[in-house]
Design a protein around this motif. Structure first.
Motif, PDB file in Angstrom:
ATOM      1  N   ASN A 112       0.826  -1.204   0.000  1.00 12.94           N
ATOM      2  CA  ASN A 112       0.000   0.000   0.000  1.00 12.94           C
ATOM      3  C   ASN A 112       0.865   1.260   0.000  1.00 12.94           C
ATOM      4  OD1 ASN A 112      -2.565  -1.425   0.290  1.00 12.94           O
ATOM      5  ND2 ASN A 112      -1.898  -1.860   2.386  1.00 12.94           N
ATOM      6  N   ASN A 146      -3.434  -0.444  -2.095  1.00 10.00           N
ATOM      7  CA  ASN A 146      -4.370   0.678  -2.034  1.00 10.00           C
ATOM      8  C   ASN A 146      -3.642   2.014  -1.855  1.00 10.00           C
ATOM      9  OD1 ASN A 146      -6.688  -1.075  -2.036  1.00 10.00           O
ATOM     10  ND2 ASN A 146      -6.285  -1.490   0.138  1.00 10.00           N
ATOM     11  N   VAL A 148      -3.821   4.857   0.597  1.00  9.83           N
ATOM     12  CA  VAL A 148      -4.355   5.018   1.954  1.00  9.83           C
ATOM     13  C   VAL A 148      -4.054   6.432   2.440  1.00  9.83           C
ATOM     14  CG1 VAL A 148      -4.417   4.088   4.291  1.00  9.83           C
ATOM     15  CG2 VAL A 148      -3.881   2.582   2.354  1.00  9.83           C
ATOM     16  N   GLN A 265     -11.605  13.483   1.549  1.00  5.59           N
ATOM     17  CA  GLN A 265     -11.070  12.177   1.177  1.00  5.59           C
ATOM     18  C   GLN A 265     -11.124  11.973  -0.338  1.00  5.59           C
ATOM     19  OE1 GLN A 265     -12.916   8.857   3.177  1.00  5.59           O
ATOM     20  NE2 GLN A 265     -12.271   7.388   1.613  1.00  5.59           N
ATOM     21  N   ARG A 266     -12.287  12.220  -0.933  1.00  5.95           N
ATOM     22  CA  ARG A 266     -12.435  11.991  -2.372  1.00  5.95           C
ATOM     23  C   ARG A 266     -11.577  12.967  -3.181  1.00  5.95           C
ATOM     24  NH1 ARG A 266     -18.565  12.084  -3.933  1.00  5.95           N
ATOM     25  NH2 ARG A 266     -18.636  13.658  -2.283  1.00  5.95           N
ATOM     26  N   ASP A 287      -9.235   3.192  -2.621  1.00  6.13           N
ATOM     27  CA  ASP A 287      -8.906   4.275  -1.702  1.00  6.13           C
ATOM     28  C   ASP A 287      -9.506   3.978  -0.332  1.00  6.13           C
ATOM     29  OD1 ASP A 287      -7.874   5.584  -3.953  1.00  6.13           O
ATOM     30  OD2 ASP A 287      -9.800   6.589  -4.348  1.00  6.13           O
ATOM     31  N   ARG A 288      -8.755   4.287   0.712  1.00  4.41           N
ATOM     32  CA  ARG A 288      -9.305   4.169   2.054  1.00  4.41           C
ATOM     33  C   ARG A 288      -8.558   5.117   2.989  1.00  4.41           C
ATOM     34  NH1 ARG A 288      -6.329   0.571   5.406  1.00  4.41           N
ATOM     35  NH2 ARG A 288      -4.745  -0.678   4.291  1.00  4.41           N
ATOM     36  N   SER A 290      -6.755   5.506   6.789  1.00  5.45           N
ATOM     37  CA  SER A 290      -6.199   4.750   7.910  1.00  5.45           C
ATOM     38  C   SER A 290      -4.867   5.383   8.304  1.00  5.45           C
ATOM     39  CB  SER A 290      -5.977   3.287   7.518  1.00  5.45           C
ATOM     40  OG  SER A 290      -5.433   2.558   8.595  1.00  5.45           O
TER      41      SER A 290
END
Length: 486
Positions: A112, A146, A148, A265-266, A287-288, A290
């Motif tokens: 990631n 991903n 992150v 976030q987006r 996408d996430r 953390s």
């Protein structure tokens, strides 16, 4: 006996210094031209709080409604930026970093990619592009995992959303702070009519923002200053946004608009992916959000400009988002276990800092540090005391130069032209529906410097900006004192 004589001698020496302060003249009336301007605009004099303090020379201070609790609008940014200068330092910087939790082999990150925000108020597209270029230079082209986002730097407060007019929801000046604030979350829409073909583009080209172009092409004509082009965003079930563009645009004309349609976030993820694709890279995962794992390694880092440059942007152009970002940065840097969030921490830190300076501020209420609030309060005397303290600060030059220069730049560039004040006043402005305010430093006709605070709270402050301008003009044109008066 000898001790008593020494004490009496010390008291005798102190009296000549103390007596003038007690007997000092204080003006408690508004300048005549200011009164005339208030009457012309049908505004009661009780709505205006005014303090003018001489910083050198022999002027007489003015205090009118000086101890009334008022909403200062964006002049509150002076409290935030001056506190930051002294508490964080003029060369304070924020950092944004990329981390990897897997090895990089032959251009492929097998794991990631983490983007860790540090609260940078000025992480614009150019800076993000350079950071991603640095990532490429460190051998990464393909990410198998991903993207992150680590947005844990700030402990965010739960504050009400401010909307003065009720229809500003997508305006960039209302964008809230975030640990990973990218480009102030602004989308720039550009509409062009080239030979009857109307095109609409969006920058940055985030994949989740789609354009439904319904703009009508018109024959060639004189291009208006504000083209009749409107953008209506529609949220889709898949998380994307469709922007319906309507209106009319003549051939050979163009126009642009700025909107904030995506959450942090987006927007951040979309901007990273758009630039990364342009650089020839790819991210195979999703996408996430953390935190970065403890065992991840840092592979690229970018630093913000120094705090001095940041406060210049905040005060010259009254940038609300950057001011709120700075306010939370104060809290994050000095957070204690007793603080519920970084806004509460910042409030505590600023109050403690003022107390150490001997500035008593019972009226001060700071919600987000930007003035874009109905809750924030201060008195004109408290603001003037802060300006007086800043005048003596080691960072006075940096603080003063961050403010708009009358008739020259920032939010004062169109005000006080063709007056003696032009180029001689550094003034922070403030505007809300029911507030007009100025605060800063100005000179009189003799070249003496003054701290000036004028805050007007009124349900209908139409024409109030001209009233405040008259405060500065009246100060510049103040009657010269005779030798006998001095």
């Amino acid at each position: 006996m000898r001790k008593l004589i020494h004490r009496l001698a010390a008291l005798t020496l102190a009296l000549p210094l103390a007596l003038p302060a007690v007997a000092a003249t204080v003006n408690q009336t508004l300048p005549p031209r200011v009164m005339e301007a208030l009457k012309a605009n049908k505004i009661e004099s009780s709505a205006l709080s005014l303090v003018m303090l001489p910083l050198n020379g022999d002027g007489v201070p003015t205090f009118v409604n000086a101890d009334v609790s008022v909403n200062p609008a964006s002049t509150m940014k002076l409290v935030t930026t001056y506190a930051a200068l002294e508490l964080l330092g003029p060369n304070y910087q924020w950092k944004t970093e990329f981390y990897a939790d897997g090895p990089v082999e032959n251009g492929t990150l097998n794991g990631n990619l983490y983007l860790k925000g540090g609260g940078d108020p000025k992480l614009n597209m150019e800076k993000l592009w350079l950071l991603l270029r640095d990532l490429r230079a460190n051998g990464v082209k393909t990410v198998t995992g991903n993207l992150v986002l680590d947005r844990s730097h700030f402990v965010q407060p739960n504050l009400p959303v401010f909307d003065d007019d009720g229809n500003d929801r997508n305006k960039p000046f209302l964008v809230g702070p975030d640990s990973l604030l990218v480009n102030l979350k602004a989308l720039r829409f550009i509409a062009r009519n080239e030979g009857g073909d109307v095109q609409v583009l969006v920058e940055p080209p985030i994949a989740t923002v789609r354009i439904d172009n319904r703009i009508q092409a018109l024959p060639r004509a004189k291009c208006p200053g504000w083209p009749d082009v409107r953008y209506n965003p529609i949220e889709n079930e898949d998380g994307s946004v469709t922007v319906v563009a309507t209106g009319k645009l003549a051939a050979g004309c163009s126009g642009q608009s700025y909107l904030a349609l995506l959450d942090h976030q987006r927007y951040a993820a979309g901007a990273v992916r758009a630039i990364w694709a342009e650089l020839g890279g790819s991210i195979l995962g999703g996408d996430r959000v953390s935190p970065v794992p403890d065992d991840a390694r840092m592979i690229a880092r970018a630093y913000s400009p120094d705090l001095v440059e940041i406060i210049r942007d905040i005060n010259k152009y009254s940038n609300n988002t950057m001011a709120r970002q700075l306010f939370l940065s104060l809290g994050a840097a000095m957070r204690s276990e007793a603080d519920q969030d970084d806004a509460q921490a910042a409030q505590r830190v600023v109050r403690q800092w003022l107390a150490k300076k001997g500035i008593i501020s019972p009226h001060l209420v700071m919600e987000n540090g930007s003035g874009l609030s109905r809750a924030e309060r201060i008195s004109a005397r408290e603001m003037a005391s802060l300006l007086q303290a800043a005048w003596r600060s080691p960072y006075a030059a940096e603080f003063i130069s961050s403010m708009p220069l009358a008739a020259v730049d920032g939010t004062m560039r169109k005000r006080l032209r063709n007056t003696g004040v032009a180029g001689k006043a550094h003034i922070k402005t403030g505007t809300l529906n029911t507030v007009r305010a100025i605060a800063g430093y100005s000179r009189d006709g003799d070249g003496n410097s003054w701290a000036v605070v004028a805050i007007l709270n009124h349900p209908r402050p139409w024409g109030a900006s001209s009233v405040l301008d008259q405060v500065l003009v009246s100060l510049y044109n103040r009657p010269k004192q005779s030798t006998a008066q001095r």
